[in-house]
Design a protein around this motif. Structure first.
Motif, mmCIF file in Angstrom:
data_model
loop_
_atom_site.group_PDB
_atom_site.id
_atom_site.type_symbol
_atom_site.label_atom_id
_atom_site.label_comp_id
_atom_site.label_asym_id
_atom_site.label_seq_id
_atom_site.Cartn_x
_atom_site.Cartn_y
_atom_site.Cartn_z
ATOM 1 N N UNK A 1 36.103 5.884 42.265
ATOM 2 C CA UNK A 1 35.813 5.331 43.587
ATOM 3 C C UNK A 1 36.537 3.996 43.750
ATOM 4 N N UNK A 2 36.961 3.719 44.950
ATOM 5 C CA UNK A 2 37.653 2.460 45.180
ATOM 6 C C UNK A 2 36.649 1.370 45.503
ATOM 7 N N UNK A 3 36.969 0.176 45.037
ATOM 8 C CA UNK A 3 36.043 -0.937 45.221
ATOM 9 C C UNK A 3 36.819 -2.236 45.321
ATOM 10 N N UNK A 4 36.299 -3.160 46.107
ATOM 11 C CA UNK A 4 36.861 -4.501 46.236
ATOM 12 C C UNK A 4 35.754 -5.499 45.920
ATOM 13 N N UNK A 5 36.059 -6.441 45.044
ATOM 14 C CA UNK A 5 35.067 -7.427 44.637
ATOM 15 C C UNK A 5 35.570 -8.826 44.953
ATOM 16 N N UNK A 6 34.767 -9.563 45.685
ATOM 17 C CA UNK A 6 35.030 -10.982 45.924
ATOM 18 C C UNK A 6 33.885 -11.732 45.260
ATOM 19 N N UNK A 7 34.140 -12.352 44.128
ATOM 20 C CA UNK A 7 33.046 -12.896 43.318
ATOM 21 C C UNK A 7 32.341 -14.095 43.924
ATOM 22 N N UNK A 8 32.981 -14.805 44.837
ATOM 23 C CA UNK A 8 32.376 -16.006 45.426
ATOM 24 C C UNK A 8 31.941 -15.730 46.842
ATOM 25 N N UNK A 9 30.622 -15.892 47.117
ATOM 26 C CA UNK A 9 30.162 -15.761 48.495
ATOM 27 C C UNK A 9 30.466 -17.032 49.282
ATOM 28 N N UNK A 10 30.426 -18.175 48.595
ATOM 29 C CA UNK A 10 30.657 -19.464 49.248
ATOM 30 C C UNK A 10 31.687 -20.244 48.454
ATOM 31 N N UNK A 17 42.898 -30.353 49.507
ATOM 32 C CA UNK A 17 42.769 -29.776 48.164
ATOM 33 C C UNK A 17 43.306 -28.351 48.167
ATOM 34 N N UNK A 18 43.731 -27.869 46.995
ATOM 35 C CA UNK A 18 44.155 -26.462 46.916
ATOM 36 C C UNK A 18 42.935 -25.547 46.982
ATOM 37 N N UNK A 19 43.172 -24.360 47.491
ATOM 38 C CA UNK A 19 42.080 -23.397 47.581
ATOM 39 C C UNK A 19 42.569 -22.031 47.094
ATOM 40 N N UNK A 20 41.683 -21.325 46.396
ATOM 41 C CA UNK A 20 41.983 -19.972 45.934
ATOM 42 C C UNK A 20 40.764 -19.100 46.150
ATOM 43 N N UNK A 21 40.907 -18.062 46.920
ATOM 44 C CA UNK A 21 39.829 -17.100 47.152
ATOM 45 C C UNK A 21 40.160 -15.861 46.324
ATOM 46 N N UNK A 22 39.222 -15.495 45.459
ATOM 47 C CA UNK A 22 39.487 -14.433 44.497
ATOM 48 C C UNK A 22 39.144 -13.053 45.064
ATOM 49 N N UNK A 23 39.968 -12.082 44.655
ATOM 50 C CA UNK A 23 39.751 -10.685 45.047
ATOM 51 C C UNK A 23 40.216 -9.805 43.901
ATOM 52 N N UNK A 24 39.339 -8.933 43.445
ATOM 53 C CA UNK A 24 39.695 -7.933 42.451
ATOM 54 C C UNK A 24 39.401 -6.557 43.013
ATOM 55 N N UNK A 103 35.725 -6.092 50.727
ATOM 56 C CA UNK A 103 34.848 -6.839 49.842
ATOM 57 C C UNK A 103 33.700 -7.443 50.634
ATOM 58 N N UNK A 104 32.827 -8.162 49.935
ATOM 59 C CA UNK A 104 31.643 -8.723 50.589
ATOM 60 C C UNK A 104 31.946 -9.977 51.389
ATOM 61 N N UNK A 105 33.128 -10.537 51.186
ATOM 62 C CA UNK A 105 33.517 -11.707 51.951
ATOM 63 C C UNK A 105 33.219 -13.013 51.239
ATOM 64 N N UNK A 106 34.043 -14.022 51.539
ATOM 65 C CA UNK A 106 33.849 -15.378 51.035
ATOM 66 C C UNK A 106 33.870 -16.331 52.214
ATOM 67 N N UNK A 107 32.819 -17.146 52.319
ATOM 68 C CA UNK A 107 32.783 -18.170 53.363
ATOM 69 C C UNK A 107 33.452 -19.414 52.808
#
Lengths: 112, 114
Positions: A1-10, A17-24, A103-107
């Motif tokens: 099954x395919x899945x997308x994970x965004x580990x950080x909700x916030x 500053x630099x920013x990195x939003x993670x997605x696996x 994914x569940x999204x990151x704010x």
């Protein structure tokens, strides 16, 4: 099954500053990866897709097939970057584009 | 230029009732997809239609059905509503198969089931 994970909700950073939003992701085959963004009181919209390999609003994302990741990066965050960010996956081409797995999204909040 | 339009924007139903949600894609767009977004979650794929034919279905029960009309507008129907059907229902359109793959989303229909 395919899945997308965004580990950080916030995620909170300060302006400049630099920013990195993670997605696996997990997918058997060759996926296409997207980042969608929703600004306050606006509809969900495409930010960038991995195939185009372009920088949009200073954001870039590189598809790392070895680590199955598609992290979104920006070297200097701006207050107007504050939004909800979704990583999404589809199969390659055709009607697959209409069947995204999100994914569940990151704010992201960028403080002045 | 009108984007994807959805109606109604908000509605309240009680358990067991039926609901119909409507979507008009961007003019010239032939594909419509439906997504369910439960509070705190990302959108989840329900259906895709292209040229009036179903081209994909997500993991949803048979209570969910949809159709696309000759003018490419679409309806999503949900029968025998459950409390868990409370969500934002998003419609998205694609110009055609292939292309850039950019989905154009509507603002959604927020369904509350009491």
């Amino acid at each position: 099954a395919q899945r997308v994970t965004q580990p950080e909700k916030l995620l909170s950073v300060f302006k400049g500053a630099p920013v990195e939003l993670k997605c696996n992701y997990s997918y058997s085959g060759s996926p296409e990866l997207f980042w969608y963004v929703q600004y306050s009181r606006q509809r969900l919209q495409l930010l960038l897709r991995h195939i185009s390999r372009e920088s949009i609003k200073g954001f870039t994302a590189d598809l790392n097939k070895g680590e199955t990741s598609f992290h979104l990066k920006k070297p200097f965050a701006q207050e107007e970057d504050s939004a909800m960010y979704y990583c999404a996956l589809s199969g390659a081409g055709g009607t697959s584009y209409g069947k995204l797995t999100f994914g569940q999204g990151t704010i992201l909040t960028v403080h002045p | 230029d009108a984007g994807v339009t959805q109606s109604p924007t908000h509605l309240i139903k009680t358990r067991g009732q039926q609901v119909t949600l409507r979507c008009s894609p961007i003019s010239g767009h032939k594909s419509v997809s439906w997504y369910q977004q439960v509070l705190g979650q990302g959108p989840q794929f329900i259906f895709q239609y292209y040229e009036k034919e179903e081209r994909g279905r997500g993991n949803f029960p048979d209570r969910f059905s949809a159709r696309q009309f000759p003018n490419y507008s679409s309806e999503l129907n949900v029968n025998a509503l459950l409390l868990g059907d409370s969500a934002l229902y998003l419609c998205a359109s694609l110009p055609d198969l292939g292309g850039t793959g950019e989905l154009f989303f509507g603002e959604g229909s927020r369904l509350t089931v009491l």
